[in-house]
Design an enzyme around this catalytic site. Structure first.
Site, mmCIF file in Angstrom:
data_model
loop_
_atom_site.group_PDB
_atom_site.id
_atom_site.type_symbol
_atom_site.label_atom_id
_atom_site.label_comp_id
_atom_site.label_asym_id
_atom_site.label_seq_id
_atom_site.Cartn_x
_atom_site.Cartn_y
_atom_site.Cartn_z
ATOM 1 N N TYR A 54 0.924 -1.319 0.105
ATOM 2 C CA TYR A 54 -0.169 -0.317 0.427
ATOM 3 C C TYR A 54 0.821 1.312 -0.254
ATOM 4 O O TYR A 54 0.953 2.372 -1.006
ATOM 5 C CB TYR A 54 -0.988 -0.077 1.372
ATOM 6 N N GLU A 74 -9.359 15.502 -16.296
ATOM 7 C CA GLU A 74 -9.736 14.096 -16.428
ATOM 8 C C GLU A 74 -8.138 13.282 -17.085
ATOM 9 O O GLU A 74 -7.808 12.289 -17.097
ATOM 10 C CB GLU A 74 -10.455 14.010 -17.987
ATOM 11 N N LYS A 99 -10.848 18.336 -6.097
ATOM 12 C CA LYS A 99 -10.354 19.082 -6.519
ATOM 13 C C LYS A 99 -10.791 20.223 -5.619
ATOM 14 O O LYS A 99 -11.714 21.591 -5.960
ATOM 15 C CB LYS A 99 -10.359 20.126 -7.852
#
Length: 122
Positions: A54, A74, A99
Site C-alpha cells: 500500500y 481527466e 479539487k
C-alpha cells in the site's frame, strides 16, 4: 476472485488547471484509489513479496502528482491510472479526484474514473 486495495483521502499537490492563475502554483488534490487484484497467494503465504505494498502505491501516486503538469483532471486521472497499471498487477482501477475550492459556492468538485486493465496482445 476479486479483492480490492484502497487508499482514501490521499492529499497531493500538483500543477493542474487551464486558467492562467491555476498555472502559477501547485494546487491540492484529494485522491481515493482502489485497485482490484487477487489476494489469494499473499493470503496463503502471509508474505509481503506475494502482495502489493500500500505504501508503494501511495508513494507512486505522490511522485506522479509532484511531477505532473496537466490542464484537466481527466488527463491527470488517465495518466495516473496508466502509471498504476504499469507499476502494479491490478485488474481494474477506480480513481476519485477531488479539487477543493475550485468552484465558488462549493466545497469540492471532481471526477470519478473506472478502468479495466487493457488486454495484452502476445
Amino acid at each position: 476472485m476479486q479483492d480490492t486495495i484502497f487508499i482514501n483521502d490521499l492529499a497531493v499537490t500538483t500543477l493542474i488547471g487551464i486558467l492562467p492563475h491555476e498555472r502559477v502554483q501547485k494546487q491540492k488534490l484529494i485522491l481515493d484509489v482502489s485497485l482490484t487484484t487477487d489476494f489469494a497467494t499473499a493470503a496463503e503465504s502471509d508474505d509481503m513479496r506475494d502482495g502489493i505494498s500500500y505504501a508503494e502505491i501511495a508513494d507512486t501516486i505522490v511522485e506522479f502528482a509532484t511531477e505532473a503538469e496537466y490542464g484537466l483532471l481527466e488527463r491527470f486521472g488517465q495518466e495516473l491510472i496508466n502509471r498504476l497499471f504499469s507499476d502494479f498487477p491490478a485488474k481494474s482501477i477506480e480513481l476519485k479526484i477531488t479539487k477543493p475550492g475550485a468552484v465558488a459556492h462549493t466545497r469540492n468538485i471532481g471526477i470519478h474514473m473506472q478502468r479495466q486493465r487493457p488486454a495484452t496482445t502476445d
